[in-house]
Design a protein around this motif. Structure first.
Motif, PDB file in Angstrom:
ATOM      1  N   GLN A  71      12.830  56.342  27.663  1.00  0.00           N
ATOM      2  CA  GLN A  71      12.667  57.058  28.617  1.00  0.00           C
ATOM      3  C   GLN A  71      12.599  56.247  30.179  1.00  0.00           C
ATOM      4  OE1 GLN A  71       8.836  58.938  27.482  1.00  0.00           O
ATOM      5  NE2 GLN A  71       9.945  60.804  27.050  1.00  0.00           N
ATOM      6  N   SER A  72      12.883  54.988  30.037  1.00  0.00           N
ATOM      7  CA  SER A  72      12.756  54.159  31.264  1.00  0.00           C
ATOM      8  C   SER A  72      14.007  53.831  31.592  1.00  0.00           C
ATOM      9  CB  SER A  72      11.790  53.067  30.896  1.00  0.00           C
ATOM     10  OG  SER A  72      11.881  52.307  32.026  1.00  0.00           O
ATOM     11  N   ASP A  73      14.490  53.964  32.830  1.00  0.00           N
ATOM     12  CA  ASP A  73      15.921  53.378  33.429  1.00  0.00           C
ATOM     13  C   ASP A  73      15.896  51.917  33.515  1.00  0.00           C
ATOM     14  OD1 ASP A  73      15.634  53.794  36.929  1.00  0.00           O
ATOM     15  OD2 ASP A  73      14.526  53.119  35.425  1.00  0.00           O
ATOM     16  N   SER A  74      14.800  51.156  33.446  1.00  0.00           N
ATOM     17  CA  SER A  74      14.844  49.704  33.547  1.00  0.00           C
ATOM     18  C   SER A  74      15.207  49.369  31.913  1.00  0.00           C
ATOM     19  CB  SER A  74      13.384  49.219  33.995  1.00  0.00           C
ATOM     20  OG  SER A  74      12.230  49.582  33.074  1.00  0.00           O
ATOM     21  N   TRP A  75      15.119  50.073  31.015  1.00  0.00           N
ATOM     22  CA  TRP A  75      15.186  49.452  29.578  1.00  0.00           C
ATOM     23  C   TRP A  75      16.562  49.472  29.248  1.00  0.00           C
ATOM     24  CZ3 TRP A  75      16.999  51.974  24.960  1.00  0.00           C
ATOM     25  CH2 TRP A  75      16.898  51.303  23.908  1.00  0.00           C
ATOM     26  N   TYR A  76      17.575  50.169  29.972  1.00  0.00           N
ATOM     27  CA  TYR A  76      18.900  50.058  29.381  1.00  0.00           C
ATOM     28  C   TYR A  76      19.697  49.244  30.063  1.00  0.00           C
ATOM     29  CZ  TYR A  76      18.013  54.835  27.401  1.00  0.00           C
ATOM     30  OH  TYR A  76      17.470  55.769  26.673  1.00  0.00           O
ATOM     31  N   HIS A  77      20.702  48.509  29.317  1.00  0.00           N
ATOM     32  CA  HIS A  77      21.451  47.373  30.134  1.00  0.00           C
ATOM     33  C   HIS A  77      22.840  48.033  30.456  1.00  0.00           C
ATOM     34  CE1 HIS A  77      22.522  43.111  30.269  1.00  0.00           C
ATOM     35  NE2 HIS A  77      23.578  43.277  29.858  1.00  0.00           N
ATOM     36  N   TYR A  78      23.435  49.052  30.037  1.00  0.00           N
ATOM     37  CA  TYR A  78      24.687  49.473  30.372  1.00  0.00           C
ATOM     38  C   TYR A  78      24.640  50.714  30.884  1.00  0.00           C
ATOM     39  CZ  TYR A  78      25.853  45.639  27.020  1.00  0.00           C
ATOM     40  OH  TYR A  78      25.922  44.462  26.608  1.00  0.00           O
ATOM     41  N   TRP A  79      25.406  51.070  31.945  1.00  0.00           N
ATOM     42  CA  TRP A  79      25.095  51.936  33.062  1.00  0.00           C
ATOM     43  C   TRP A  79      26.735  52.562  33.207  1.00  0.00           C
ATOM     44  CZ3 TRP A  79      21.052  55.111  34.156  1.00  0.00           C
ATOM     45  CH2 TRP A  79      19.589  54.452  33.926  1.00  0.00           C
ATOM     46  N   GLY A  80      26.875  54.010  33.247  1.00  0.00           N
ATOM     47  CA  GLY A  80      28.237  54.557  33.778  1.00  0.00           C
ATOM     48  C   GLY A  80      28.110  54.783  35.254  1.00  0.00           C
ATOM     49  N   GLN A  81      28.947  55.438  35.722  1.00  0.00           N
ATOM     50  CA  GLN A  81      29.197  55.401  37.379  1.00  0.00           C
ATOM     51  C   GLN A  81      28.463  56.593  38.041  1.00  0.00           C
ATOM     52  OE1 GLN A  81      31.221  56.706  35.381  1.00  0.00           O
ATOM     53  NE2 GLN A  81      32.318  58.318  36.282  1.00  0.00           N
ATOM     54  N   ASP A  84      21.987  51.058  25.471  1.00  0.00           N
ATOM     55  CA  ASP A  84      21.523  49.794  25.134  1.00  0.00           C
ATOM     56  C   ASP A  84      21.239  49.606  23.453  1.00  0.00           C
ATOM     57  OD1 ASP A  84      19.238  47.458  26.930  1.00  0.00           O
ATOM     58  OD2 ASP A  84      20.520  47.042  25.067  1.00  0.00           O
ATOM     59  N   SER A  85      21.293  48.570  22.697  1.00  0.00           N
ATOM     60  CA  SER A  85      21.641  48.320  21.494  1.00  0.00           C
ATOM     61  C   SER A  85      20.251  47.548  20.864  1.00  0.00           C
ATOM     62  CB  SER A  85      22.867  47.754  21.187  1.00  0.00           C
ATOM     63  OG  SER A  85      23.039  46.737  21.636  1.00  0.00           O
ATOM     64  N   PRO A  86      19.041  47.431  21.236  1.00  0.00           N
ATOM     65  CA  PRO A  86      18.151  46.757  20.488  1.00  0.00           C
ATOM     66  C   PRO A  86      18.073  47.595  19.360  1.00  0.00           C
ATOM     67  CG  PRO A  86      17.036  47.839  22.306  1.00  0.00           C
ATOM     68  CD  PRO A  86      18.660  47.998  22.673  1.00  0.00           C
ATOM     69  N   PRO A  87      17.517  46.714  18.069  1.00  0.00           N
ATOM     70  CA  PRO A  87      17.250  47.503  16.709  1.00  0.00           C
ATOM     71  C   PRO A  87      16.007  48.454  16.897  1.00  0.00           C
ATOM     72  CG  PRO A  87      16.556  45.163  17.010  1.00  0.00           C
ATOM     73  CD  PRO A  87      17.213  45.214  18.220  1.00  0.00           C
ATOM     74  N   VAL A  88      15.060  48.265  17.918  1.00  0.00           N
ATOM     75  CA  VAL A  88      13.850  49.156  17.932  1.00  0.00           C
ATOM     76  C   VAL A  88      13.927  49.758  19.085  1.00  0.00           C
ATOM     77  CG1 VAL A  88      11.360  49.237  17.964  1.00  0.00           C
ATOM     78  CG2 VAL A  88      12.248  47.710  16.484  1.00  0.00           C
ATOM     79  N   ALA A  89      13.644  51.064  19.465  1.00  0.00           N
ATOM     80  CA  ALA A  89      13.671  51.781  20.610  1.00  0.00           C
ATOM     81  C   ALA A  89      12.617  52.782  20.673  1.00  0.00           C
ATOM     82  CB  ALA A  89      15.001  52.258  20.892  1.00  0.00           C
ATOM     83  N   ILE A  90      11.230  52.149  21.189  1.00  0.00           N
ATOM     84  CA  ILE A  90      10.248  53.383  21.185  1.00  0.00           C
ATOM     85  C   ILE A  90      10.435  54.268  22.032  1.00  0.00           C
ATOM     86  CG2 ILE A  90       8.683  51.515  20.186  1.00  0.00           C
ATOM     87  CD1 ILE A  90       7.380  51.141  23.090  1.00  0.00           C
ATOM     88  N   PHE A 116      19.130  59.710  23.062  1.00  0.00           N
ATOM     89  CA  PHE A 116      19.492  59.818  21.675  1.00  0.00           C
ATOM     90  C   PHE A 116      19.467  58.554  21.046  1.00  0.00           C
ATOM     91  CE2 PHE A 116      22.255  62.894  19.155  1.00  0.00           C
ATOM     92  CZ  PHE A 116      21.803  62.389  18.033  1.00  0.00           C
ATOM     93  N   ARG A 117      18.640  58.317  20.010  1.00  0.00           N
ATOM     94  CA  ARG A 117      18.458  56.992  19.421  1.00  0.00           C
ATOM     95  C   ARG A 117      19.541  56.739  18.591  1.00  0.00           C
ATOM     96  NH1 ARG A 117      12.995  58.257  18.821  1.00  0.00           N
ATOM     97  NH2 ARG A 117      11.519  56.809  19.976  1.00  0.00           N
ATOM     98  N   TRP A 118      19.903  55.418  18.349  1.00  0.00           N
ATOM     99  CA  TRP A 118      20.982  55.226  17.410  1.00  0.00           C
ATOM    100  C   TRP A 118      20.520  55.636  15.876  1.00  0.00           C
ATOM    101  CZ3 TRP A 118      20.468  51.956  13.162  1.00  0.00           C
ATOM    102  CH2 TRP A 118      19.382  51.177  13.075  1.00  0.00           C
ATOM    103  N   THR A 119      19.306  55.792  15.469  1.00  0.00           N
ATOM    104  CA  THR A 119      18.767  56.308  14.588  1.00  0.00           C
ATOM    105  C   THR A 119      18.952  57.696  14.341  1.00  0.00           C
ATOM    106  OG1 THR A 119      16.519  56.310  15.290  1.00  0.00           O
ATOM    107  CG2 THR A 119      17.017  54.576  14.467  1.00  0.00           C
ATOM    108  N   GLY A 120      19.214  58.576  15.251  1.00  0.00           N
ATOM    109  CA  GLY A 120      19.599  59.952  15.252  1.00  0.00           C
ATOM    110  C   GLY A 120      18.376  60.882  15.742  1.00  0.00           C
ATOM    111  N   THR A 121      17.351  60.235  16.400  1.00  0.00           N
ATOM    112  CA  THR A 121      16.485  61.073  16.990  1.00  0.00           C
ATOM    113  C   THR A 121      16.809  61.413  18.471  1.00  0.00           C
ATOM    114  OG1 THR A 121      14.881  59.206  17.451  1.00  0.00           O
ATOM    115  CG2 THR A 121      14.526  60.394  15.329  1.00  0.00           C
ATOM    116  N   THR A 122      16.253  62.484  18.942  1.00  0.00           N
ATOM    117  CA  THR A 122      16.651  62.896  20.191  1.00  0.00           C
ATOM    118  C   THR A 122      15.195  63.137  21.195  1.00  0.00           C
ATOM    119  OG1 THR A 122      17.111  65.088  19.593  1.00  0.00           O
ATOM    120  CG2 THR A 122      18.729  63.791  19.781  1.00  0.00           C
TER     121      THR A 122
END
Length: 126
Positions: A108-118, A97-103, A50-56
């Motif tokens: 879809q890549s787990d390596s892109w995310y900075h923060y993770w739950g348990q 994660d919170s970069p301004p652009v998220a293609i 779910f992008r911060w811009t609203g798209t899923t």
């Protein structure tokens, strides 16, 4: 930033569960967020984002059965899982994660995310 996933459990095939991911710290409305799952000995795989811009976006393997949503006021991400199948059994993780652009390839890549739950375990019995 802390993510706390919950809602996993044991359910029979065809049943439903709703996972929650409560986020504390940072500006939730600016986070692009995702759900991933992992079976023992396998790589983590994308489920939904779910992008911060609203798209899923939802993986083809769960399309039509899983729905991702978020409540910015409650700073919580959800994953509604319906018509569960034994192959959905896995540990489910939420990520942010919170970069301004998220293609698409990034979210879809787990390596892109900075923060993770348990992680929360979902077990679907046949």
């Amino acid at each position: 930033v802390q993510l706390q996933a919950s809602g996993g459990g044991l359910v029979q095939a065809g049943g439903s569960l709703r996972l929650s991911c409560a986020v504390s710290g940072g500006t939730f409305s600016r986070y692009s967020m995702g759900w991933f799952r992992q079976l023992p000995g396998k790589e983590r795989e994308f489920v939904a984002a779910f992008r911060w811009t609203g798209t899923t976006h939802v993986a083809d393997s769960v399309k039509g059965r899983f729905t991702i949503s978020r409540d910015n006021a409650k700073t919580t991400l959800y994953l509604q899982m319906n018509d569960l199948k034994p192959e959905d059994t896995a540990v489910y993780y939420c990520a942010a994660d919170s970069p301004p652009v998220a293609i698409l390839s990034q979210i879809q890549s787990d390596s892109w995310y900075h923060y993770w739950g348990q992680g929360t375990l979902v077990t679907v019995s046949s």
